[in-house]
Each structure stands twice: as structure tokens, then as C-alpha cells.
Motif scaffolding. Structure first.
Motif, mmCIF file in Angstrom:
data_model
loop_
_atom_site.group_PDB
_atom_site.id
_atom_site.type_symbol
_atom_site.label_atom_id
_atom_site.label_comp_id
_atom_site.label_asym_id
_atom_site.label_seq_id
_atom_site.Cartn_x
_atom_site.Cartn_y
_atom_site.Cartn_z
ATOM 1 N N GLU A 111 0.836 -1.211 0.000
ATOM 2 C CA GLU A 111 0.000 0.000 0.000
ATOM 3 C C GLU A 111 0.867 1.255 0.000
ATOM 4 O OE1 GLU A 111 -3.730 -1.998 2.467
ATOM 5 O OE2 GLU A 111 -2.223 -0.817 3.544
ATOM 6 N N LEU A 112 1.945 1.244 0.775
ATOM 7 C CA LEU A 112 2.848 2.396 0.815
ATOM 8 C C LEU A 112 3.460 2.666 -0.554
ATOM 9 C CD1 LEU A 112 4.622 1.783 4.250
ATOM 10 C CD2 LEU A 112 2.888 3.518 3.724
ATOM 11 N N VAL A 113 3.768 1.616 -1.299
ATOM 12 C CA VAL A 113 4.297 1.781 -2.659
ATOM 13 C C VAL A 113 3.267 2.480 -3.535
ATOM 14 C CG1 VAL A 113 4.998 0.546 -4.765
ATOM 15 C CG2 VAL A 113 5.900 -0.173 -2.546
ATOM 16 N N VAL A 114 2.025 2.029 -3.475
ATOM 17 C CA VAL A 114 0.948 2.611 -4.288
ATOM 18 C C VAL A 114 0.719 4.069 -3.902
ATOM 19 C CG1 VAL A 114 -1.542 2.510 -4.760
ATOM 20 C CG2 VAL A 114 -0.187 0.407 -4.738
ATOM 21 N N VAL A 115 0.677 4.334 -2.604
ATOM 22 C CA VAL A 115 0.420 5.693 -2.123
ATOM 23 C C VAL A 115 1.559 6.630 -2.503
ATOM 24 C CG1 VAL A 115 0.073 7.127 -0.069
ATOM 25 C CG2 VAL A 115 -1.091 4.927 -0.273
ATOM 26 N N ARG A 116 2.789 6.165 -2.388
ATOM 27 C CA ARG A 116 3.905 7.037 -2.761
ATOM 28 C C ARG A 116 3.845 7.377 -4.241
ATOM 29 N NH1 ARG A 116 9.922 5.340 -2.176
ATOM 30 N NH2 ARG A 116 9.227 4.042 -3.873
ATOM 31 N N THR A 117 3.441 6.433 -5.072
ATOM 32 C CA THR A 117 3.280 6.715 -6.494
ATOM 33 C C THR A 117 2.193 7.770 -6.699
ATOM 34 O OG1 THR A 117 4.004 4.486 -7.077
ATOM 35 C CG2 THR A 117 2.745 5.693 -8.748
ATOM 36 N N ALA A 118 1.106 7.659 -5.950
ATOM 37 C CA ALA A 118 -0.011 8.597 -6.087
ATOM 38 C C ALA A 118 0.326 9.982 -5.541
ATOM 39 C CB ALA A 118 -1.243 8.049 -5.374
ATOM 40 N N LEU A 119 1.044 10.032 -4.423
ATOM 41 C CA LEU A 119 1.312 11.311 -3.766
ATOM 42 C C LEU A 119 2.650 11.923 -4.143
ATOM 43 C CD1 LEU A 119 -0.021 10.641 -0.143
ATOM 44 C CD2 LEU A 119 -1.211 11.685 -2.092
ATOM 45 N N GLY A 120 3.543 11.135 -4.696
ATOM 46 C CA GLY A 120 4.850 11.648 -5.101
ATOM 47 C C GLY A 120 5.946 11.289 -4.126
ATOM 48 N N GLU A 121 7.162 11.410 -4.607
ATOM 49 C CA GLU A 121 8.350 11.027 -3.836
ATOM 50 C C GLU A 121 8.531 11.847 -2.562
ATOM 51 O OE1 GLU A 121 10.561 8.514 -4.487
ATOM 52 O OE2 GLU A 121 9.248 7.907 -6.123
ATOM 53 N N LEU A 174 -6.286 9.618 -4.341
ATOM 54 C CA LEU A 174 -5.200 10.245 -3.586
ATOM 55 C C LEU A 174 -4.400 11.201 -4.463
ATOM 56 C CD1 LEU A 174 -4.028 7.140 -1.540
ATOM 57 C CD2 LEU A 174 -5.406 9.061 -0.723
ATOM 58 N N ALA A 175 -4.197 10.827 -5.703
ATOM 59 C CA ALA A 175 -3.485 11.713 -6.634
ATOM 60 C C ALA A 175 -4.272 13.006 -6.850
ATOM 61 C CB ALA A 175 -3.238 10.996 -7.958
ATOM 62 N N ARG A 176 -5.585 12.900 -6.956
ATOM 63 C CA ARG A 176 -6.422 14.105 -7.107
ATOM 64 C C ARG A 176 -6.320 14.982 -5.863
ATOM 65 N NH1 ARG A 176 -12.303 12.502 -8.838
ATOM 66 N NH2 ARG A 176 -12.561 14.772 -8.700
ATOM 67 N N LEU A 177 -6.314 14.356 -4.717
ATOM 68 C CA LEU A 177 -6.168 15.105 -3.473
ATOM 69 C C LEU A 177 -4.845 15.858 -3.460
ATOM 70 C CD1 LEU A 177 -7.805 13.028 -0.795
ATOM 71 C CD2 LEU A 177 -6.810 15.179 -0.176
ATOM 72 N N ARG A 178 -3.774 15.176 -3.857
ATOM 73 C CA ARG A 178 -2.446 15.804 -3.895
ATOM 74 C C ARG A 178 -2.456 17.018 -4.828
ATOM 75 N NH1 ARG A 178 1.130 16.827 -0.924
ATOM 76 N NH2 ARG A 178 2.060 14.825 -0.587
ATOM 77 N N SER A 179 -3.063 16.872 -5.989
ATOM 78 C CA SER A 179 -3.051 17.991 -6.943
ATOM 79 C C SER A 179 -3.868 19.167 -6.417
ATOM 80 C CB SER A 179 -3.544 17.536 -8.321
ATOM 81 O OG SER A 179 -4.909 17.209 -8.285
#
Length: 159
Positions: free
Chosen positions: A81-91, A114-119
């Protein structure tokens, strides 16, 4: 000379193995489960992921009396899950953001949510927004509805 090189190699390999061992797990799990978990922790470290949430998950499972296999599987699942989330939220995502994002995934949110949230948060932390998303979905709010609510306030709300 060859013998000195061999001994040096053994010392280097031995110290790498010693560094890889997590002392807080010793005595709390059977050796085979502890080794499996430490291998997962090592792989997370190699990927540049935080390891503390993985150790915490293993210790939590042990404290709750979960079976060693269940604990090891939970640690593997969290690492994934952490791998997926880091991809979505960035390094640059913090440990807190990654952990909150993993909780949101586990509750039913998707990586693109999560990616939408980050943006929308444009450089501001997404920790609270991801935690609220996880809580809403876990409480039974459909993921799309929960995401819509969180996205509606995420741009302007302060943590």
C-alpha cells in the motif's frame, strides 16, 4: 592476503545482517515470521519507504495476539500500500501522508483519488484529508461520495 579479504567480507556481510534486524521484534514472533517481516522491512528500506509503520504494524499484531502468518501478511500488505500511495502522492510525501493514504486505500479509496487530493492541495500536506477520506469510507460512506466531500473542501481547508 586472501584470508584477510575473506574475513573482511564476512564482517561486512555480518554487519549488514545485524543492521537489518529489528530488535523490537525479537522474542515477539517466531523466528520464521520475524525473518519474513524483516525481509519486508529491508525491501521497503531499499525502495526508500518509511519502515516505522511496518514495524508498528508487526508490533500491533503481536500485542493483539494475531497469528504470525497474519502479522507477516499484514506487514506485506502495508508495504505494498505504501508503494501505491507514494506513487499517487509523489516522492516527497511524508511518512504521515503515506500512512494516512494507506489507511484510505484499505478503507476503499483508490490511488487516483489520492493523486487528485495531492493535486488540489498544491504542495500542502494531505495527511488530514486522506485520514478524513479513510474515516468516511470506513464509516460506510460510498467512496465516490466521500471523495467528493473531501475534494470539495481540500483545496481551501487548512489541516
Amino acid at each position: 592476503m586472501k584470508r584477510v579479504a575473506g574475513v573482511t567480507l564476512l564482517l561486512v556481510l555480518g554487519s549488514a545482517t545485524a543492521r537489518a534486524q529489528e530488535p523490537r521484534l525479537a522474542g515477539r514472533l517466531p523466528e520464521s515470521a520475524r525473518q519474513r517481516i524483516e525481509s519486508v522491512i529491508d525491501s521497503a528500506r531499499a525502495l526508500g519507504l518509511p519502515t516505522e509503520p511496518l514495524i508498528d504494524r508487526a508490533l500491533e499484531g503481536s500485542a493483539k495476539g494475531a497469528s504470525p502468518d497474519l502479522i507477516a501478511n499484514a506487514v506485506v500488505r502495508l508495504r505494498d500500500e505504501l508503494v501505491v500511495v507514494r506513487t499517487a502522492l509523489g516522492e516527497s510525501a511524508s511518512t504521515a501522508e503515506l500512512t494516512a493514504g494507506a489507511s484510505a486505500l484499505r478503507a476503499g479509496a483508490r490511488a487516483n483519488d489520492l493523486a487528485r487530493l495531492r493535486s488540489l492541495r498544491s504542495g500542502r500536506p494531505v495527511t488530514i484529508a486522506a485520514a478524513v477520506l479513510a474515516d468516511l469510507v470506513a464509516a460506510g460512506v460510498p467512496a465516490d461520495t466521500a471523495l467528493g466531500a473531501v475534494l470539495a473542501i481540500a483545496r481551501d481547508a487548512e489541516d
